[in-house]
Design an enzyme around this catalytic site. Structure first.
Site, PDB file in Angstrom:
ATOM      1  N   ARG A  66      32.681   1.813  10.410  1.00 54.27           N
ATOM      2  CA  ARG A  66      32.110   2.650  11.460  1.00 54.27           C
ATOM      3  C   ARG A  66      32.286   4.131  11.153  1.00 54.27           C
ATOM      4  NH1 ARG A  66      33.243   1.885  17.874  1.00 54.27           N
ATOM      5  NH2 ARG A  66      35.362   2.456  17.341  1.00 54.27           N
ATOM      6  N   ASN A 108      24.722   8.712  27.930  1.00 56.17           N
ATOM      7  CA  ASN A 108      24.099   7.418  27.644  1.00 56.17           C
ATOM      8  C   ASN A 108      23.343   6.946  28.879  1.00 56.17           C
ATOM      9  OD1 ASN A 108      23.678   4.836  26.308  1.00 56.17           O
ATOM     10  ND2 ASN A 108      25.262   3.999  27.644  1.00 56.17           N
ATOM     11  N   HIS A 110      22.189   3.422  30.795  1.00 55.28           N
ATOM     12  CA  HIS A 110      22.549   1.999  30.804  1.00 55.28           C
ATOM     13  C   HIS A 110      21.748   1.280  31.894  1.00 55.28           C
ATOM     14  CE1 HIS A 110      25.011  -1.533  30.176  1.00 55.28           C
ATOM     15  NE2 HIS A 110      25.142  -1.634  31.489  1.00 55.28           N
ATOM     16  N   ASP A 142      32.544   7.874  26.826  1.00 52.33           N
ATOM     17  CA  ASP A 142      33.929   7.962  26.346  1.00 52.33           C
ATOM     18  C   ASP A 142      34.146   6.800  25.370  1.00 52.33           C
ATOM     19  OD1 ASP A 142      34.259   5.702  27.875  1.00 52.33           O
ATOM     20  OD2 ASP A 142      35.501   6.661  29.419  1.00 52.33           O
ATOM     21  N   GLY A 144      35.357   3.923  25.793  1.00 51.71           N
ATOM     22  CA  GLY A 144      35.197   2.578  26.334  1.00 51.71           C
ATOM     23  C   GLY A 144      33.744   2.127  26.274  1.00 51.71           C
ATOM     24  N   ASP A 146      30.588   1.733  28.124  1.00 44.88           N
ATOM     25  CA  ASP A 146      29.853   2.190  29.318  1.00 44.88           C
ATOM     26  C   ASP A 146      30.799   2.591  30.451  1.00 44.88           C
ATOM     27  OD1 ASP A 146      27.359   1.587  28.049  1.00 44.88           O
ATOM     28  OD2 ASP A 146      27.672  -0.517  28.516  1.00 44.88           O
TER      29      ASP A 146
HETATM   30  C1  GAR Z   1      16.964   0.712  27.809  1.00 44.52           C
HETATM   31  O1  GAR Z   1      16.763  -0.199  28.854  1.00 44.52           O
HETATM   32  C2  GAR Z   1      18.402   1.220  27.825  1.00 44.52           C
HETATM   33  O2  GAR Z   1      18.921   1.377  29.105  1.00 44.52           O
HETATM   34  C3  GAR Z   1      19.088   0.102  27.084  1.00 44.52           C
HETATM   35  O3  GAR Z   1      18.216  -0.222  26.042  1.00 44.52           O
HETATM   36  C4  GAR Z   1      16.874   0.017  26.455  1.00 44.52           C
HETATM   37  C5  GAR Z   1      16.214   0.894  25.425  1.00 44.52           C
HETATM   38  O4  GAR Z   1      14.857   1.014  25.694  1.00 44.52           O
HETATM   39  N1  GAR Z   1      20.359   0.542  26.624  1.00 44.52           N
HETATM   40  C6  GAR Z   1      21.368  -0.268  26.419  1.00 44.52           C
HETATM   41  O5  GAR Z   1      21.308  -1.464  26.606  1.00 44.52           O
HETATM   42  C7  GAR Z   1      22.615   0.406  25.895  1.00 44.52           C
HETATM   43  N2  GAR Z   1      23.660  -0.532  25.732  1.00 44.52           N
HETATM   44  P1  GAR Z   1      13.995   2.146  24.981  1.00 44.52           P
HETATM   45  O6  GAR Z   1      14.231   2.016  23.490  1.00 44.52           O
HETATM   46  O7  GAR Z   1      12.576   1.778  25.346  1.00 44.52           O
HETATM   47  O8  GAR Z   1      14.402   3.476  25.521  1.00 44.52           O
END
Ligand code: GAR
Length: 218
Positions: A66, A108, A110, A142, A144, A146
């Site tokens: 990473r 971010n 979510h 952060d 963690g 989300d």
């Molecule tokens: C979105 O729904 C976002 O909230 C989610 O991925 C999708 C991306 O859509 N994010 C996560 O799940 C983060 N863990 P997009 O590529 O069309 O913006």
């Protein structure tokens, strides 16, 4: 304020940000770089269509490394001197090493009302749990999963007819409104953070109805 957008998917949130920029809504926040970690990320095309520098940094090239991956992200970002990193569908956790370079400067989006349902593939999990109200959350990142301080949330009902895909679509319509709003507030210097508390200075909108109930009352 200059910002970069990290994506792993189709890039609809990126598109919402770029449209908001073009319309002047972002109050001077300028998208200067898009980074996708998956070759299939439609986000790369979206970024290029809008003339934004768009780069592919393959996560798969950094198996079990990473730090190597994050060093590469930082190298790509360096010339742009960004003030903010926006994770828009970026399916990787960033370590303290990366985050320490952008203190309270990584946000971010979510697809759930955090702190409920953090993590990935949360649409089916929420339907299986028979959750009635979900939504989207924009939060600071952060170390963690989300778990950082919440900036803005929007609620969406989970209709009986929804499968995971339909729910994802319904939540996306809210995501596309929340993410540009959060970037605009940050550009305007209207977000104050005190521990977990995130305070919006100079509240301008108004609440018409303070409750949202689903299924609707008789
Ligand atoms: C979105 O729904 C976002 O909230 C989610 O991925 C999708 C991306 O859509 N994010 C996560 O799940 C983060 N863990 P997009 O590529 O069309 O913006």
């Amino acid at each position: 304020m200059k910002f970069a957008v990290f994506c792993s998917g189709r890039g609809s949130n990126l598109l919402a940000l770029l449209k908001a920029y073009e319309s002047g809504f972002l109050s001077g926040a300028e998208p200067v770089a898009v980074i996708a970690d998956s070759h299939y990320a439609g986000a790369l095309n979206v970024g290029r269509e809008f003339g934004v520098y768009s780069s592919f940094v393959p996560r798969t090239a950094y198996h079990d490394n990473r730090e190597g991956f994050e060093k590469r992200l930082l190298e790509v970002l360096a010339p742009f001197e960004v003030d903010l990193v926006v994770l828009a569908g970026f399916q990787r956790l960033l370590s303290g090493y990366f985050l320490s370079k952008f203190p309270l400067r990584v946000i971010n989006i979510h697809p759930a009302l955090l702190p409920s349902f953090p993590g990935s593939h949360v649409w089916a999990k929420q339907i299986d749990y028979s959750v009635k109200l979900t939504g989207a959350t924009v939060h600071f990142v952060d170390e963690g999963v989300d778990s950082g301080p919440i900036i803005i949330q929007g609620a969406v009902p989970i209709l009986e007819s929804y499968d995971a895909e339909a729910l994802s679509e319904a939540i996306l319509t809210v995501e596309h409104r929340l993410l540009p709003q959060a970037v605009r507030w940050l550009a305007q210097g209207r977000i104050e953070v005190n521990g977990r508390k995130v305070i919006l200075k100079d509240l301008r909108g108004s609440l018409k109805d303070k409750s949202f109930i689903y299924p609707p009352l008789d």
